[in-house]
Design a protein around this motif. Structure first.
Motif, PDB file in Angstrom:
ATOM      1  N   ARG A   1       0.746  -1.274  -0.032  1.00  0.00           N
ATOM      2  CA  ARG A   1       0.096   0.009   0.086  1.00  0.00           C
ATOM      3  C   ARG A   1       0.847   1.190   0.174  1.00  0.00           C
ATOM      4  O   ARG A   1       0.496   2.083  -0.586  1.00  0.00           O
ATOM      5  N   HIS A   2       1.908   1.065   0.850  1.00  0.00           N
ATOM      6  CA  HIS A   2       2.578   2.335   0.921  1.00  0.00           C
ATOM      7  C   HIS A   2       3.654   2.721  -0.186  1.00  0.00           C
ATOM      8  O   HIS A   2       3.880   3.652  -0.657  1.00  0.00           O
TER       9      HIS A   2
ATOM     10  N   HIS B   1       7.923   2.883  12.641  1.00  0.00           N
ATOM     11  CA  HIS B   1       9.202   3.407  12.606  1.00  0.00           C
ATOM     12  C   HIS B   1       9.709   3.810  11.112  1.00  0.00           C
ATOM     13  O   HIS B   1      10.456   4.771  11.066  1.00  0.00           O
ATOM     14  N   LEU B   2       9.012   2.986  10.286  1.00  0.00           N
ATOM     15  CA  LEU B   2       9.680   3.384   8.839  1.00  0.00           C
ATOM     16  C   LEU B   2       8.554   4.347   8.324  1.00  0.00           C
ATOM     17  O   LEU B   2       8.583   4.801   7.157  1.00  0.00           O
ATOM     18  N   GLY B   3       7.401   4.949   9.055  1.00  0.00           N
ATOM     19  CA  GLY B   3       6.540   5.917   8.559  1.00  0.00           C
ATOM     20  C   GLY B   3       5.495   5.231   7.724  1.00  0.00           C
ATOM     21  O   GLY B   3       4.815   6.017   6.937  1.00  0.00           O
ATOM     22  N   VAL B   4       5.269   3.854   7.767  1.00  0.00           N
ATOM     23  CA  VAL B   4       4.310   3.381   6.980  1.00  0.00           C
ATOM     24  C   VAL B   4       2.872   3.343   7.808  1.00  0.00           C
ATOM     25  O   VAL B   4       2.920   3.006   8.965  1.00  0.00           O
ATOM     26  N   ASN B   5       1.567   3.903   7.193  1.00  0.00           N
ATOM     27  CA  ASN B   5       0.370   3.441   7.656  1.00  0.00           C
ATOM     28  C   ASN B   5       0.060   2.403   8.241  1.00  0.00           C
ATOM     29  O   ASN B   5       0.106   1.427   7.505  1.00  0.00           O
ATOM     30  N   THR B   6      -0.572   2.332   9.410  1.00  0.00           N
ATOM     31  CA  THR B   6      -0.925   0.708   9.965  1.00  0.00           C
ATOM     32  C   THR B   6      -2.448   0.827  10.107  1.00  0.00           C
ATOM     33  O   THR B   6      -2.886  -0.129  10.829  1.00  0.00           O
TER      34      THR B   6
ATOM     35  N   HIS C   1      10.275  -5.167   2.125  1.00  0.00           N
ATOM     36  CA  HIS C   1      10.060  -3.890   1.274  1.00  0.00           C
ATOM     37  C   HIS C   1      10.892  -3.946   0.166  1.00  0.00           C
ATOM     38  O   HIS C   1      10.443  -3.751  -0.885  1.00  0.00           O
ATOM     39  N   GLU C   2      12.320  -4.547   0.349  1.00  0.00           N
ATOM     40  CA  GLU C   2      12.987  -4.770  -0.900  1.00  0.00           C
ATOM     41  C   GLU C   2      12.242  -5.592  -2.039  1.00  0.00           C
ATOM     42  O   GLU C   2      12.120  -5.215  -3.251  1.00  0.00           O
ATOM     43  N   ARG C   3      11.894  -6.869  -1.378  1.00  0.00           N
ATOM     44  CA  ARG C   3      11.025  -7.474  -2.402  1.00  0.00           C
ATOM     45  C   ARG C   3       9.976  -6.918  -3.108  1.00  0.00           C
ATOM     46  O   ARG C   3       9.530  -7.121  -4.246  1.00  0.00           O
ATOM     47  N   ILE C   4       9.069  -6.213  -2.319  1.00  0.00           N
ATOM     48  CA  ILE C   4       7.980  -5.612  -2.928  1.00  0.00           C
ATOM     49  C   ILE C   4       8.272  -4.264  -3.799  1.00  0.00           C
ATOM     50  O   ILE C   4       7.671  -4.255  -4.843  1.00  0.00           O
ATOM     51  N   LYS C   5       9.313  -3.808  -3.554  1.00  0.00           N
ATOM     52  CA  LYS C   5       9.664  -2.510  -4.506  1.00  0.00           C
ATOM     53  C   LYS C   5      10.178  -3.206  -5.838  1.00  0.00           C
ATOM     54  O   LYS C   5       9.699  -2.840  -6.915  1.00  0.00           O
TER      55      LYS C   5
END
Length: 137
Positions: A26-27, A55-60, A124-128
């Motif tokens: 989503r982020h 911590h990463l600034g991702v909406n939960t 995160h790396e995999r999703i990018k």
């Protein structure tokens, strides 16, 4: 509005990895993807999962542990399993376009001090990469 690619992330408890993946997709690209997560044996979202995302600034907001049964009969272009156990249980998911098996260590049972942040970074790396590959026209 353009059609969004629907992605369902699955792990066993829907407590950490699939929650991280749902929030991160989503982020990363909510314009083109609609992200969901579920567990084959859902429990509760681990508070450390939420802490790592925040911590990463991702909406939960709205993250909760859900059973895969909630999505029965729904169509997904991608169903992505995040552990070996869920990948075995998800082979028969009707409505799944492409099933991808990603295997990440469970931070809940890990002995690494920074397990949640480490898993978050790996996912995160995999999703990018997934977004990059799947949105090439």
């Amino acid at each position: 509005m353009a059609y969004k690619t629907r992605v369902l992330f699955v792990c066993v408890a829907n407590a950490a990895r699939s929650q991280l993946a749902e929030a991160l997709l989503r982020h990363t690209d909510s314009e083109r993807f609609e992200a969901f997560s579920a567990g084959t044996e859902p429990g509760e979202v681990d508070p450390r999962t939420l802490a790592a995302l925040e911590h990463l600034g991702v909406n939960t907001e709205g993250l909760r542990s859900k059973s895969i049964d909630e999505f029965a009969g729904e169509r997904f272009e991608y169903v992505i399993t995040l552990c070996d156990k869920s990948s075995l249980e998800c082979q028969a998911l009707p409505g799944a376009g492409e099933v991808l098996a990603w295997n990440f260590e469970d931070p809940v049972t890990s002995t690494q001090p920074d397990a949640f942040r480490h898993t978050l970074h790996e996912i995160h790396e995999r999703i990018k990469m997934f977004v990059l590959v799947k949105t090439k026209r």
